[in-house]
Each structure stands twice: as C-alpha cells, then as structure tokens.
Design a protein around this motif. Structure first.
Motif, short mmCIF file in Angstrom:
data_model
loop_
_atom_site.label_atom_id
_atom_site.label_comp_id
_atom_site.label_asym_id
_atom_site.label_seq_id
_atom_site.Cartn_x
_atom_site.Cartn_y
_atom_site.Cartn_z
N MET A 112 9.31 3.15 17.85
CA MET A 112 8.90 4.33 17.32
C MET A 112 7.52 4.17 16.80
O MET A 112 6.91 3.30 16.95
N THR A 113 6.81 5.37 16.11
CA THR A 113 5.79 5.24 15.69
C THR A 113 4.94 5.04 14.31
O THR A 113 6.06 5.74 13.52
N VAL A 114 4.83 3.58 13.00
CA VAL A 114 5.12 3.89 12.52
C VAL A 114 3.29 4.44 11.65
O VAL A 114 2.20 4.17 12.62
N VAL A 115 3.37 5.01 10.80
CA VAL A 115 2.85 5.79 10.11
C VAL A 115 2.14 5.42 8.96
O VAL A 115 0.69 5.86 8.11
N GLY A 116 3.66 5.12 7.65
CA GLY A 116 2.42 4.46 6.77
C GLY A 116 3.19 4.44 5.60
O GLY A 116 5.25 4.02 6.59
N PHE A 117 3.17 4.21 4.72
CA PHE A 117 4.39 3.70 3.28
C PHE A 117 4.70 4.21 2.07
O PHE A 117 3.45 4.58 1.57
N THR A 118 5.68 4.11 1.78
CA THR A 118 5.35 5.00 0.61
C THR A 118 5.84 4.17 -0.42
O THR A 118 5.57 3.57 -1.00
N ALA A 119 5.96 5.36 -1.94
CA ALA A 119 5.78 3.79 -3.09
C ALA A 119 6.31 3.41 -3.55
O ALA A 119 5.75 2.56 -3.66
N ILE A 162 0.47 -0.70 0.24
CA ILE A 162 0.26 0.08 -0.08
C ILE A 162 1.19 1.25 0.31
O ILE A 162 2.02 1.19 0.25
N VAL A 163 -0.31 2.55 -0.04
CA VAL A 163 0.98 3.72 -0.33
C VAL A 163 -0.25 4.19 0.80
O VAL A 163 -1.13 4.54 0.16
N ARG A 164 0.31 5.23 2.18
CA ARG A 164 -0.49 5.84 2.91
C ARG A 164 0.31 6.40 3.74
O ARG A 164 1.01 5.43 4.93
N GLU A 165 -0.49 7.07 4.17
CA GLU A 165 0.60 7.70 4.99
C GLU A 165 -0.59 8.64 6.25
O GLU A 165 -1.22 9.41 5.70
N LEU A 166 -0.54 8.61 7.46
CA LEU A 166 -1.59 8.43 8.36
C LEU A 166 -1.27 10.00 9.17
O LEU A 166 -0.04 10.11 9.18
N PRO A 167 -2.26 10.68 9.79
CA PRO A 167 -1.42 12.44 10.04
C PRO A 167 -1.74 12.18 11.77
O PRO A 167 -2.44 12.63 12.41
N ILE A 216 -2.37 -0.14 8.98
CA ILE A 216 -2.53 1.30 8.85
C ILE A 216 -3.48 1.71 7.57
O ILE A 216 -3.80 2.27 7.09
N ARG A 217 -3.81 0.40 6.68
CA ARG A 217 -4.93 0.04 5.65
C ARG A 217 -5.89 1.45 6.17
O ARG A 217 -7.06 1.52 5.51
N ALA A 218 -6.56 0.54 7.30
CA ALA A 218 -7.62 0.64 7.78
C ALA A 218 -7.67 1.63 8.82
O ALA A 218 -8.23 2.20 8.86
#
Length: 462
Positions: free
Chosen positions: A383-390, A244-249, A354-356
């Motif tokens: 650490m806090t994982v907040v997303g994944f890059t392309a 996935i590609v997503r970053e949570l705020p 992260i997707r959810a």
C-alpha cells in the motif's frame, strides 16, 4: 481481496525467524517540517532521543567519487549532475541462455566491484537495489558477496538480472542459490538459521554491464547499494506517539479495476498491488509513461499506466510483479528519479518522511480481523502511505479497493504499526509465518529539497 504478491509464502518457520526482520535505529531524528500543510500535534515536542543499537544499515554508491573508488574492469565513472557508471571497453564476451525464452545470445561485458562495506549492523538479511538506464541492446546483473561472523565467506550470489525493457532478456531473480548458511529468496539474502547467531558482517556488490557486441551501447547506473538488517523476532511492536497531521496529494489507482487484464503478468490486476502502488507515487512526482510507451496497451483499458507498470516490474522467475528491487528500479527509469528499498522502525520514522513530502510504499501481511476496515486478509500486500489524521491514524492509498474512488483508506495506527513492523505472525491456520519487518520502497526526485534530503539522510539514504 488482495492476493499475496510481495513475497513467496513457502518459507518455513525457521526461515521466518531470519526473514523480514529489520528496523532503523531510532537515534535518527525526523527532519524539520516542510513548509505548508503539516501540523504537529498540540503539545507534541517530538520523540525523546534514544540510542539503541542500530538494526538497519543503508549503503548506496551514487557519487562520482563512489564510482571511482570501486574496482572497474571495462567500465568507467562519468561525472555530471547525476554521476554514474558506464561501459568503456568491454573486457570479455559471453553467451547467455535466457532461461525464460531458451534463446542464447552473445554479449560484451564489463564489471564494477564495490569496496567491502563493513555494515554497522551484523545482518540476517540484505536487500540490494539499483537505479539504471538500460537502452535496448543492454542489461545488467547485480551480485553480492559477503563475510560471515564465523570468518567464512559467501560465494557471489546473483541478486537480479535486470533490464528496463523485455526485448533483450527477461528480467529475473534466481532462486535456489545457497551455500548452506544463507539463501537467496527472490530478492533477499537471508541467513538460514538466525537463532544460530551467524550474521553477515560485511559485503560488497558487483555490477556486470552487458551490451550487444560491436556496438557503443551502454547501461548507465546511477545508484547501487543495499539495506542490511537484523532485529529480534517480534509478533507485536510498541506503539508510537502521533506526531503530525498531513496528507499528500498522491493519485489513487485500484488494482482491481484491472482484474483479467494481461494475465501473463501474474494473473492480471488482482495481483498488481506493488506496481499499482509504484505508479501512484511515480505520478505524485509528476512522471508518467508517454503515449508512445503506452501504445501496446488495449485502448479500452482505463489507467493503462498501471498495466505498463505491471509489465515492466514483472519478474519471470518469481512469476509476479512483487519483486521489491525491480519495482524500485522501474520507478528510477523515469527522468531524474531515485528509488531504494529499505526498512523503517516505526510510524514516527514514516511521519518524518511525510512531513518532508515523501510518501512511502509499505509491505504488510495480516488476517482480515487484524486491520479494521480493510475487509480482506493477505499474506503479502503493498500500500501507499500518504499521510496521517489528527488522531494519528494512517491514511493509505490501498490498491486492493474496488475502484479508484475507494482507494483512500484510514487505518488505525496501532493495528497498522503491528502488521507492518512485526517479523512473525500467525496465519489463518495458526501456523507461525514471516512478517516483513518494516519493508518499504522510497521514491524521490534526484534533486530533492533540503527538507527531503535531511529526511532521507536521517536513515542513511543519500
């Protein structure tokens, strides 16, 4: 540089073989994508279904039926939107001498004992966690007892004495508990010699709820359970395919801006990776301490809520803020929040969360050269994982940063997966020491979305 705060570093190589090892069964598929902000990789159809033996078992008691099904003595189940367990009519009175203050105080108490849970994973490790409200004048104790694969049983081990505040008791783990087959290392039940083949096949948990005598006060416990795990020793892990590609705020806070503040809580901000990470996720979900709750913090300090998190996760035996269940319990003191400590098997598992819309706090240890761009090495860091890059790389809010603005980092996927999921590693002197084996904290609202509920349920978390 991040100072080690997540685990003690005195484990021998033999203990390292039994400690920190665990991963969830990859037969659990990721949840469906949440609407908006998430993109599958082009041509990515999801991981192939595999059905290896499970390596993590999660069991949590949360429902009204769960609480009713246990054995109560002086406690009772309460129904409602968030069922729980409370004191009814105490069955005894005891004097407790707090080892950290020397103060002896009388308490009334009642107990609740879970049914025996037969783990689908004969385990080398078990970590309990709980969600509770403990008003002033109350506290609780969590214990674990289990049955070994050699047909013997453990004694009752204390997994934690906990209160949300620190005016009645000092929250504490209890080291030096052992029966010659397993030991308690701060917050973790661990088989002493995993290579012997000995495992914990089943367990039950016991809650003891305490209150000041003659009052109607009571703790309210909303969740109690444990994660049991066992995987083979590993220095490396197979690479997963980006999905996935997503970053949570998620808000960004640096622990290092608090260096020197409140040194009585594990030497100040330099060691506050765990509570700083916890505070980031708590605020992602829209919760925060009130001004009244922060009134004790020096008004000259920025981000006083990080100081607050450090104080109220501090374990007086461990002498640090890195007790895993204490961080989860702290997060769950905020309105309508749930929290657990568990393990995941890969970044694919983490992507499903992260997707959810669910970020995670992960525990890892590494040499400086093992994580490109970190600029430091550590024997234990959160650490806090907040997303994944392309490209599939990990977007992490790393509290071991010089400022809040510098907290957002991108780390290489394969490097991250190794330092997080391995159970054994070489330290700077070449000695074999333990890794955390995929440990993470998960915090989420008590009323999650359907997608969030599915994502958690895929790992046995309900």
């Amino acid at each position: 540089m991040a100072r080690p705060t997540s685990r003690r570093t005195v484990l021998s190589a033999a203990i390292a073989a039994a400690a920190g090892a665990g991963a969830l069964s990859s037969s659990s598929m990721p949840a469906a994508a949440a609407p908006g902000g998430t993109h599958s990789k082009p041509g990515f159809a999801g991981p192939a279904r595999r059905t290896p033996a499970p390596t993590v078992d999660n069991r949590f008691w949360t429902s009204y039926a769960d609480w009713r099904f246990g054995t109560a003595a002086g406690t009772r189940a309460v129904a409602g939107s968030r069922p729980g367990l409370v004191l009814a009519g105490p069955v005894g009175r005891t004097d407790y001498t707090d080892p950290h203050t020397g103060r002896t105080t009388a308490w009334e108490y009642g107990t609740w004992t879970s049914p025996v849970h037969l783990s689908r994973v004969p385990a080398t490790e078990v970590i309990a966690s709980w969600n509770a409200h403990t008003p002033a004048g109350t506290w609780l104790q969590v214990e674990l007892r289990g049955n070994y694969s050699d047909a013997t049983s453990t004694p009752w081990f204390v997994m934690g004495r906990w209160a949300a505040g620190d005016g009645d008791i000092r929250r504490t783990s209890l080291d030096d508990q052992t029966d010659g087959k397993a030991s308690i290392w701060t917050d973790t039940f661990s088989i002493d010699d995993a290579s012997s083949g000995l495992r914990l096949n089943s367990y039950q948990l016991r809650l003891t709820l305490y209150r000041k005598p003659g009052t109607k006060l009571t703790p309210t416990v909303r969740r109690l359970g444990a994660m049991a795990s066992d995987i083979p020793d590993r220095f490396t892990v197979p690479a997963s395919t980006p999905g996935i590609v997503r970053e949570l705020p998620v808000p960004r806070y640096s622990q290092n801006t608090h260096v020197g503040q409140y040194p009585e809580y594990d030497n100040g901000g330099e060691a506050w990776c765990s509570p700083t990470s916890s505070q980031m996720i708590i605020e992602y979900w829209g919760r925060k301490p009130t001004p009244a709750e922060l009134s004790w913090v020096n008004p000259a300090f920025a981000d006083p809520q990080v100081c607050h998190a450090a104080r109220f996760t501090f374990d007086h035996q461990y002498d640090g803020c890195g007790n895993w269940p204490f961080n989860a319990a702290y997060a769950a003191t905020y309105p309508d929040m749930s929290a657990v400590v568990t393990r995941l098997s890969s970044l694919t598992d983490l992507e499903s969360l992260i997707r959810a819309g669910i970020p995670a706090i992960t525990s890892q240890s590494f040499l400086k050269e093992e994580l490109t761009g970190a600029g430091y090495g550590t024997s234990g860091h959160l650490m806090t994982v907040v997303g994944f890059t392309a490209d599939g790389d990990v977007i992490a809010n790393d509290p071991a940063s010089p400022s809040n603005e510098a907290v957002r980092r991108v780390y290489k996927r394969a490097e991250w997966e190794t330092i997080w999921l391995r159970t054994k590693r070489y330290n700077a002197t070449g000695k074999v020491v333990s890794g955390t084996g995929g440990v993470c904290y998960l915090y989420w609202p008590a009323a999650p979305t359907a997608a969030q509920r599915r994502a958690l349920a895929a790992f046995g978390i309900r």
